[in-house]
Design a protein around this motif. Structure first.
Motif, PDB file in Angstrom:
ATOM      1  N   PHE A  63      38.462  43.270  46.682  1.00 15.94           N
ATOM      2  CA  PHE A  63      38.150  43.782  45.345  1.00 15.94           C
ATOM      3  C   PHE A  63      36.677  43.568  45.017  1.00 15.94           C
ATOM      4  O   PHE A  63      35.982  44.483  44.577  1.00 15.94           O
ATOM      5  CB  PHE A  63      39.040  43.094  44.306  1.00 15.94           C
ATOM      6  CG  PHE A  63      38.752  43.517  42.897  1.00 15.94           C
ATOM      7  CD1 PHE A  63      39.291  44.691  42.393  1.00 15.94           C
ATOM      8  CD2 PHE A  63      37.949  42.758  42.080  1.00 15.94           C
ATOM      9  CE1 PHE A  63      39.029  45.092  41.096  1.00 15.94           C
ATOM     10  CE2 PHE A  63      37.674  43.150  40.789  1.00 15.94           C
ATOM     11  CZ  PHE A  63      38.213  44.319  40.286  1.00 15.94           C
ATOM     12  N   ALA A 112      37.267  50.941  35.466  1.00 15.56           N
ATOM     13  CA  ALA A 112      37.746  50.019  36.497  1.00 15.56           C
ATOM     14  C   ALA A 112      36.821  48.809  36.598  1.00 15.56           C
ATOM     15  O   ALA A 112      37.273  47.679  36.768  1.00 15.56           O
ATOM     16  CB  ALA A 112      37.847  50.722  37.844  1.00 15.56           C
ATOM     17  N   LYS A 118      41.245  42.392  34.398  1.00 18.21           N
ATOM     18  CA  LYS A 118      42.658  42.757  34.361  1.00 18.21           C
ATOM     19  C   LYS A 118      43.171  43.011  35.770  1.00 18.21           C
ATOM     20  O   LYS A 118      44.269  42.601  36.127  1.00 18.21           O
ATOM     21  CB  LYS A 118      42.868  43.997  33.486  1.00 18.21           C
ATOM     22  CG  LYS A 118      44.307  44.407  33.401  1.00 18.21           C
ATOM     23  CD  LYS A 118      44.498  45.620  32.536  1.00 18.21           C
ATOM     24  CE  LYS A 118      45.969  45.993  32.507  1.00 18.21           C
ATOM     25  NZ  LYS A 118      46.189  47.323  32.017  1.00 18.21           N
ATOM     26  N   THR A 119      42.389  43.683  36.578  1.00 19.78           N
ATOM     27  CA  THR A 119      42.800  43.951  37.951  1.00 19.78           C
ATOM     28  C   THR A 119      42.947  42.649  38.719  1.00 19.78           C
ATOM     29  O   THR A 119      43.905  42.474  39.467  1.00 19.78           O
ATOM     30  CB  THR A 119      41.772  44.877  38.643  1.00 19.78           C
ATOM     31  OG1 THR A 119      41.630  46.052  37.863  1.00 19.78           O
ATOM     32  CG2 THR A 119      42.219  45.247  40.023  1.00 19.78           C
ATOM     33  N   GLU A 122      46.132  41.047  37.679  1.00 17.20           N
ATOM     34  CA  GLU A 122      47.285  41.687  38.313  1.00 17.20           C
ATOM     35  C   GLU A 122      47.464  41.213  39.755  1.00 17.20           C
ATOM     36  O   GLU A 122      48.588  40.982  40.200  1.00 17.20           O
ATOM     37  CB  GLU A 122      47.144  43.212  38.267  1.00 17.20           C
ATOM     38  CG  GLU A 122      47.301  43.789  36.879  1.00 17.20           C
ATOM     39  CD  GLU A 122      46.933  45.255  36.794  1.00 17.20           C
ATOM     40  OE1 GLU A 122      47.146  45.830  35.721  1.00 17.20           O
ATOM     41  OE2 GLU A 122      46.431  45.820  37.787  1.00 17.20           O
TER      42      GLU A 122
END
Length: 148
Positions: A63, A112, A118-119, A122
């Motif tokens: 990421f 994004a 937030k990603t 998750e």
């Protein structure tokens, strides 16, 4: 170190060892923040070898790698730092003919980027949400257990 370079390569990682070390440190800091540094305590030693933690680390590194590549390519290679600045949005500028070129991030890519937390959250929930220790305590519990 929650994920070694050899383990990272086994999962399909493409970074060289120096870049990996930087991103692994960042990913480890993220995990420690979300878990209140529980993994540094002896009662969580078993979780350090879990497949879930290793895969979470790999995904966090990927990421961050993709985020860095996106920002570098859209900003003409300039480092962004944290947040928007005028300089970060400009990729090319001339003076005499007054020509300015801006980055080409789409609104989806910007969303994004700014929702990256937030990603990451998750990813943490998906990979670490089921990890418990011998006392029945959840790794991602956002409260404080007695004695912590």
């Amino acid at each position: 170190m929650y994920l070694t370079y050899d383990e990272y390569k086994e999962y399909g990682g493409t970074l060289d060892e120096t870049a990996f070390n930087d991103l692994e440190f960042d990913a480890e800091s993220t995990v420690n923040w979300y878990t209140f540094n529980r993994l540094k305590k002896p009662e969580w030693a078993e979780a350090l070898e879990s497949e879930e933690l290793k895969r979470c680390m790999y995904q966090l590194i990927r990421f961050k790698q993709m985020e860095d590549e996106l920002l570098a390519s859209s900003a003409g290679g300039a480092g962004w730092g944290i947040g928007w600045t005028k300089e970060a949005g400009i990729t090319q500028e001339s003076n005499d003919g007054i020509s300015v070129s801006y980055n080409t991030l789409s609104s989806g890519e910007l969303l994004a980027h700014f929702n990256g937390a937030k990603t990451k959250e998750e990813l943490m929930d998906r990979y670490l949400g089921s990890i418990m220790n011998d006392l029945g305590r959840r790794l991602l519990y956002r409260g404080i257990y007695p004695g912590e």
